[in-house]
Design a protein around this motif. Structure first.
Motif: not given
Length: 155
Positions: A88-91, A121-130
């Motif tokens: 849930r977090r990207v550090t 937008h890119l990181w939002a899409r990455v967060m949708e990945l499994p």
């Protein structure tokens, strides 16, 4: 003494729980380490597993497979919870952050805003990945690991 008897004793005596700990600690640690790939985290999670087991031993139902499956179930759940929290977090390490440069013109401000928007937008899409795919991307592009290192971390 068989395991079921030892579990019943452990419900009343801490020393008996220590015997259960001695029987299982290496295997529990090994199973956790195989999933997290980090010694310190595996040690912390192993300690949490046995603490939870000690606190909830009275709830153990021997008819559901005994202490072994129960303790490994606790370990599995703690590892899954850890993965959920981490996914849930990207550090980003401070050292990896690019140096701030003040835009020199209004065109620079506009370009900076567009770049920030695209990155968001890119990181939002990455967060949708499994979770596994997110973890691989984070390890590669945020942490800077090589493919072989990512494969080792992720098993």
């Amino acid at each position: 003494m068989d395991e079921a008897q030892l579990v019943e004793r452990a419900k009343r005596e801490r020393e008996a729980f220590g015997q259960l700990y001695d029987r299982y600690v290496r295997r529990v640690y090994g199973a956790i380490y195989a999933r997290v790939g980090n010694r310190a985290e595996a040690e912390d999670l192993t300690a949490q597993v046995f603490l939870q087991a000690l606190e909830n031993l009275s709830r153990l139902d021997a008819s559901r497979g005994g202490f072994g499956p129960w303790i490994f179930g606790i370990a599995r759940n703690l590892v899954v919870d850890r993965h959920r929290r981490k996914s849930r977090r990207v550090t980003i390490p401070v050292e990896a952050a690019p140096a701030w440069q003040e835009p020199r013109t209004s065109d620079g401000l506009e370009q900076a805003a567009i770049g920030k928007q695209r990155g968001g937008h890119l990181w939002a899409r990455v967060m949708e990945l499994p979770a596994a795919q997110r973890q691989a991307i984070e390890l590669r592009f945020v942490q800077g690991l090589k493919t072989e290192e990512i494969a080792s971390v992720m098993g």
